[in-house]
Design a protein around this motif. Structure first.
Motif, mmCIF file in Angstrom:
data_model
loop_
_atom_site.group_PDB
_atom_site.id
_atom_site.type_symbol
_atom_site.label_atom_id
_atom_site.label_comp_id
_atom_site.label_asym_id
_atom_site.label_seq_id
_atom_site.Cartn_x
_atom_site.Cartn_y
_atom_site.Cartn_z
ATOM 1 N N CYS A 60 8.789 34.744 -37.213
ATOM 2 C CA CYS A 60 9.623 35.105 -38.357
ATOM 3 C C CYS A 60 8.896 36.101 -39.243
ATOM 4 O O CYS A 60 7.707 35.917 -39.533
ATOM 5 N N LYS A 62 9.721 36.654 -42.298
ATOM 6 C CA LYS A 62 9.887 36.295 -43.704
ATOM 7 C C LYS A 62 9.005 35.109 -44.109
ATOM 8 O O LYS A 62 8.353 34.489 -43.282
ATOM 9 N N ASP A 63 9.025 34.854 -45.408
ATOM 10 C CA ASP A 63 8.064 33.895 -45.942
ATOM 11 C C ASP A 63 8.705 32.943 -46.957
ATOM 12 O O ASP A 63 8.091 32.635 -47.990
ATOM 13 N N CYS A 64 9.893 32.491 -46.665
ATOM 14 C CA CYS A 64 10.600 31.593 -47.593
ATOM 15 C C CYS A 64 9.680 30.423 -47.958
ATOM 16 O O CYS A 64 9.011 29.861 -47.089
ATOM 17 N N CYS A 67 10.122 26.943 -45.992
ATOM 18 C CA CYS A 67 10.367 26.856 -44.554
ATOM 19 C C CYS A 67 9.088 26.739 -43.719
ATOM 20 O O CYS A 67 8.148 27.516 -43.890
ATOM 21 N N ARG A 70 7.696 29.822 -41.739
ATOM 22 C CA ARG A 70 7.430 31.044 -42.507
ATOM 23 C C ARG A 70 6.207 31.768 -41.927
ATOM 24 O O ARG A 70 5.300 31.146 -41.365
ATOM 25 N N GLU A 107 13.503 35.309 -38.422
ATOM 26 C CA GLU A 107 14.101 36.634 -38.619
ATOM 27 C C GLU A 107 13.239 37.743 -38.022
ATOM 28 O O GLU A 107 12.007 37.678 -38.069
HETATM 29 FE FE1 FES Z 1 11.964 32.701 -41.746
HETATM 30 FE FE2 FES Z 1 12.915 32.195 -44.212
HETATM 31 S S1 FES Z 1 10.918 31.846 -43.416
HETATM 32 S S2 FES Z 1 13.842 33.357 -42.651
#
Ligand code: FES
Ligand code: 5AD
Length: 362
Positions: A60, A62-64, A67, A70, A107
C-alpha cells in the motif's frame, strides 16, 4: 408511544431523529432491529448475496493512521498473489456458486498495477464466460482508470469515505495530498459518473467520533444516493499511530452494538440499497455477521483469499479465521444465515436494487 417508536413511523428523518435512533437501548433497540428487518424483507427480500473477497496484495502506498497494512508498518510480511492464484480463487468462488467476487488490495496508482487489473478483469470475465460479477476495492484512482476498469467489465466499486467529518478525517490520516478528504469525495463522484454501482462506508467508534458524526454519515449516504454500504466497528491495531488513543474508545461491545444500529437505521433510511455485514463485526462476535443480517444487511463477503496469505492482510487485529482455508470458513455459512431467517442467493448477482431503480429513472 415512546419517542423511538414514534420516530420509526416517520417517512423522513432529521439528524436529531437519527441520533435518537442510534442511542436506542434495550426494547427500543430491539424495535429498531425489528423495523429494519421488516423493511429489508419487504424491499430486498430474505436473500443474502455472497461476494467472495480476494485480498490479493497488502502492498500500500498510503499511511492511514488506523490501518494495519499502512506503508510505514514494517512489521508485516508483504505479499502479492500471482494472476494464477487470483484466478484460482475466482474458480473457487465459481465452484461455491458465488456469482460475485471482490478484488481488494492496498492502494497503488502505478500503471503497472492499473494495467494488471485491466488484464485481470478481462481474464476473470473470460474464465467465467461473463458470469462472474466483479467488484473492485482498490482505492483512489483517476477517473480514466476507473473508466478503463469499468469498460473491461467491473461493475461495482467500493471506496469507503471512512468518516464524513472533515476534521476527524484529518485526525485519522497524515496531513498530505495523498490523504485528502475532498479528493476521496471526488473519486466517489467519478465512480458514479463512470457508471459503477457505487459503494462507500465508514468506521464506527473511531477516536474523537461522535454520534452526531455518525448521523451525518448516514445523511451523506442518503444525499449522495449511494448504492451499497459496508461499514463496521473500528478496531485498534497495535502497529498503528491511532493505537495511542485506545483508552479513549468506547468498549468493543458498544462499538459492535452501535454498528448494528447504524445498519438498522441505514436500512430504514435507504430501503433498497445493498448493505454488507462486514468481517469486522465477526471479529468481535462469532455471530457478528449474522446479527448484521438480522439488523438489515443483505450481503456477506466470505474471505476466499488463499489461506497462507490471509494472516498478512490484517487491517485490524483479531480478524476471524486468518489461518483457515477458504473452504473451511464456507462450511457452515448456510446453517448460520438460516438462523437469522435468511437464505443464500447462490448463483445470483444480487445487484443493488437502488442502482437499478436510479438508472431506470435517469
Ligand atoms: Fe492503505 Fe489506507 S493504509 S489505503
Ligand atoms: N478497524 C476497522 N476497519 C478498518 N479498516 C482499515 N483499518 C481498520 C481498522 N483498524 C477498514 C477501512 C478501509 C477498509 C478496507 O477497512 O474502512 O476502507
Amino acid at each position: 408511544m415512546s419517542i423511538i417508536s414514534s420516530i420509526l413511523t416517520q417517512a423522513s428523518f432529521s439528524s436529531s431523529d437519527l441520533v435518537k435512533l442510534l442511542g436506542s437501548e434495550g426494547d427500543e433497540m430491539m424495535l429498531l432491529f425489528e423495523t429494519s428487518n421488516k423493511i429489508k424483507q419487504n424491499i430486498t427480500g430474505n436473500k443474502v448475496y455472497f461476494r467472495g473477497l480476494i485480498e490479493f496484495t497488502n502492498f500500500c502506498i498510503k499511511d492511514c493512521l488506523y490501518c494495519g497494512i499502512r506503508k510505514s508498518n514494517h512489521s508485516i510480511q508483504r505479499y502479492n498473489l500471482s494472476d494464477e492464484q487470483i484466478l484460482d480463487a475466482v474458480r473457487f468462488a465459481e465452484e461455491e456458486n458465488f456469482a460475485s467476487i471482490v478484488l481488494q488490495s492496498g492502494e497503488n496508482t502505478s500503471s503497472t498495477f492499473t494495467e494488471r487489473i485491466t488484464h485481470l478483469i478481462t481474464r476473470i470475465k473470460d474464465q467465467s464466460q461473463g458470469r462472474m460479477r466483479i467488484t473492485l476495492s482498490l482505492g483512489e484512482q483517476s477517473e480514466s482508470v476507473y473508466r478503463q476498469w469499468h469498460e473491461a467489465g467491473a461493475h461495482r466499486y467500493l471506496l469507503r469515505i471512512e468518516t464524513t467529518n472533515h476534521t476527524l478525517y484529518q485526525k485519522i490520516h497524515p496531513k498530505n495530498s495523498l490523504h485528502d478528504f475532498n479528493h476521496r469525495l471526488d473519486c466517489l463522484y467519478s465512480l458514479r459518473s463512470v457508471g459503477y454501482q457505487t459503494g462507500t462506508g465508514v468506521m464506527i467508534g473511531l477516536p474523537f467520533q461522535t454520534i452526531d458524526d455518525l448521523a451525518n454519515d448516514l445523511l451523506f449516504f442518503q444525499k449522495f444516493g449511494i448504492d451499497m454500504v459496508g461499514m463496521g466497528p473500528y478496531l485498534e491495531h497495535s502497529q498503528t499511530p491511532l493505537f495511542k488513543f485506545r483508552n479513549e474508545l468506547m468498549t468493543v461491545q458498544k462499538r459492535f452494538e452501535l454498528s448494528l444500529k447504524m445498519i438498522a437505521v441505514l436500512r430504514i433510511l435507504m430501503n433498497d440499497i445493498n448493505i454488507a455485514a462486514t468481517t469486522a463485526l465477526q471479529a468481535i462476535d462469532p455471530m457478528g455477521r449474522e446479527k448484521g443480517i438480522k439488523a438489515g444487511a443483505n450481503v456477506i463477503m466470505p474471505n476466499i483469499t488463499p489461506g497462507p496469505h490471509r494472516k498478512d492482510y490484517l487491517l485490524y487485529e483479531s480478524k476471524p479465521c486468518p489461518d483457515e482455508e477458504a473452504i473451511q470458513c464456507k462450511g457452515c455459512l448456510d446453517a448460520r444465515i438460516a438462523m437469522v431467517d435468511a437464505i443464500g442467493g447462490y448463483g445470483e448477482w444480487g445487484d443493488s436494487k437502488h442502482f437499478q431503480n436510479r438508472t431506470i429513472s435517469e
